[in-house]
Scaffold this active site. Structure first.
Site, short mmCIF file in Angstrom:
data_model
loop_
_atom_site.label_atom_id
_atom_site.label_comp_id
_atom_site.label_asym_id
_atom_site.label_seq_id
_atom_site.Cartn_x
_atom_site.Cartn_y
_atom_site.Cartn_z
CB CYS A 27 38.84 6.08 13.99
SG CYS A 27 38.17 6.65 15.67
CB VAL A 28 43.22 5.13 15.85
CG1 VAL A 28 44.23 4.35 16.77
CG2 VAL A 28 43.70 5.52 14.51
#
EC number: 2.7.1.201
Length: 482
Positions: A27-28
């Site tokens: 993810c980020v």
């Protein structure tokens, strides 16, 4: 930042080698891994790697915190070295679901529904905070700002309209996300949500008064008398209706010829689910929702100190398990039913407390890597993002986590005793005051102070006890050797 392959290889080795990795995505900020056996993870070796800011396991996934802007580069090398094919987040979630029990799957489904709409709700909460500043008395002047400066009235009204839209049409947002999650067409979810808040229906906020006066409008259909009532601000009715419409659509698409699907599937889904929503789903789920609302409100009125202490103490542990997503639905239900929630302000203090404990580690610890991580993660937590502080610092040393939940528990009790509520969901950190009803700001700021001072002080105290205990152990060992 140049990433060395040997550093990534160390991560692979620390999680049990490539043979222990079933799937990987990111993810980020984090690598998200599905491991065959999490017991193979060498946590000390993993946390000693410079790229790693922390690690934790939740909902069947083992997650390694790397950091924004770096994780994607690490992931590319990770895939190259392990030979594990790139997987989507949904692929990894599906694999993780196989390891979950029924309760965990239920919580995960709620998270998958509410997280996509959270940016809209947080944005609306912040804008409502700006409107509160302009429209409420006693902030800049004894009357409200717009009473003193009437030229700003229309500006405040427009902000209020923009802010309220997400909550006014909340069933449409939930319908879109829920039907998509359940495997149906998101557009049908949007239409279903809008049906439940159609302007021809009696607004849910006026239902109690209409019942008192005996003026609730009704439909008479096939001998049935059905209340012509909307479900503004409600969560459960649209969640259940979204599941029903998705199942009907999946059933029909398997059996109706492609040639006439457009003419059959959508109309049948909306008609059947619409009738069920007003006849059965709506009344039953509203009864349940009212019970939940009355239970939470009753607790915070009858025994507010217990409610505040327990929720403040338990919120961060719930984050570790992922169970905190359950309370997002409760927050939205409280806001929709009563105009405000007691729970969200305590959530904001919990985030602040985690940041304060992490900041204490920054002051105490002499290791440069730990100091850097603790400082940046404390700032992040104070701005509402607690993952780096919670998983990278506080759980790693344990005693800061204990200090943080004690601090947030005390702060939560202070808020609950004074019946502090927020009008919306906002940023769960220092900017959270914007979502609090302005008359509650002084107490909320007191809660912030407590949630900073208590965890910071306790972390210092606990660290001293830990040092003394370690020193005694060293002395005993030396005496034993002698």
């Amino acid at each position: 930042m140049a990433i060395q392959e040997n550093e990534v290889q160390r991560i692979i080795d620390a999680v049990g080698g490539k043979e222990n990795i079933s799937a990987a995505t990111h993810c980020v900020t984090r690598l998200r891994l599905i491991l065959k056996d999490e017991k193979e993870v060498k946590h000390d070796e993993l946390n000693d790697i410079s790229l790693v800011k922390g690690s934790f396991s939740v909902n069947g996934q083992f997650q390694v915190v790397i950091g924004q802007g770096t994780v994607d580069k690490v992931y590319d090398i990770f895939v190259k070295l392990t030979g594990v094919g790139e997987a989507s987040k949904q692929d990894v979630k599906d694999l993780a679901s196989e390891k979950m029990n029924i309760l965990q799957r239920g919580v995960k489904n709620l998270a998958d529904i509410f997280i996509p709409i959270l940016p809209a709700l947080v944005t609306a909460g912040l804008l409502m905070g700006i409107n509160n500043i302009l429209a409420n008395p006693g902030i800049f002047y004894k009357p409200s700002f717009i009473e003193v400066h009437p030229g700003w009235t229309d500006f405040a009204n427009m902000i209020n309209l923009i802010a309220n839209t997400a909550f006014t049409f909340l069933p449409a947002l939930i319908g879109w996300s829920a039907v998509k999650k359940f495997g149906g067409s998101p557009i049908l979810g949007i239409v279903l949500g809008l049906i439940l808040v159609h302007p021809d229906l009696l607004n849910a906020y006026g239902l109690a008064e209409a019942r008192t006066k005996g003026t609730v409008p009704v439909w008479h259909i096939f001998g049935l008398t059905i209340d012509k009532v909307g479900y503004q601000g409600q969560v459960l009715p649209v969640l259940v209706a979204s599941y029903v419409i998705a199942r009907i659509e999946i059933f029909l698409r398997k059996r109706v010829s492609d040639f006439i699907q457009l003419l059959v599937v959508g109309p049948v889904c909306l008609l059947v689910t619409g009738f069920l929503a007003f006849i059965v789903i709506g009344p039953v789920t509203m009864f349940i929702a009212t019970g939940i609302t009355n239970g939470v409100v009753g607790l915070f009125h009858v025994a507010p100190i217990i409610g505040g202490l327990v929720y403040g103490l338990c919120y961060a542990p719930l984050v570790i398990t992922g169970m905190h997503h359950l309370f997002l639905a409760v927050d939205l239900q409280l806001i929709g039913s009563t105009g405000g929630t007691y729970l969200w302000p305590i959530l904001a203090l919990s985030n602040i407390a985690q940041g304060a404990a992490a900041f204490a580690i920054f002051v105490i610890n002499r290791d440069k890597k730990v100091k850097g991580l603790a400082f940046t993660s404390s700032i992040s937590a104070w701005l509402g993002v607690t993952e780096p502080a919670l998983f990278g610092v506080n759980l790693r040393f344990r005693y800061p986590f204990i200090a943080a939940i004690i601090g947030s528990s005390v702060g939560g009790a202070i808020l609950a005793v004074n019946h502090i509520r927020s009008s919306s969901i906002g940023v769960g950190g220092l900017p959270g005051f914007l979502s609090i009803f302005p008359k509650g700001w002084p107490v909320f700021f007191l809660g912030i102070a407590v949630s900073i001072v208590v965890p910071f002080a306790l972390t210092f105290i606990f660290s001293r006890f830990k040092k003394k205990s370690r020193d005694k152990t060293v002395i005993k060992n030396e005496q034993f050797k002698a």
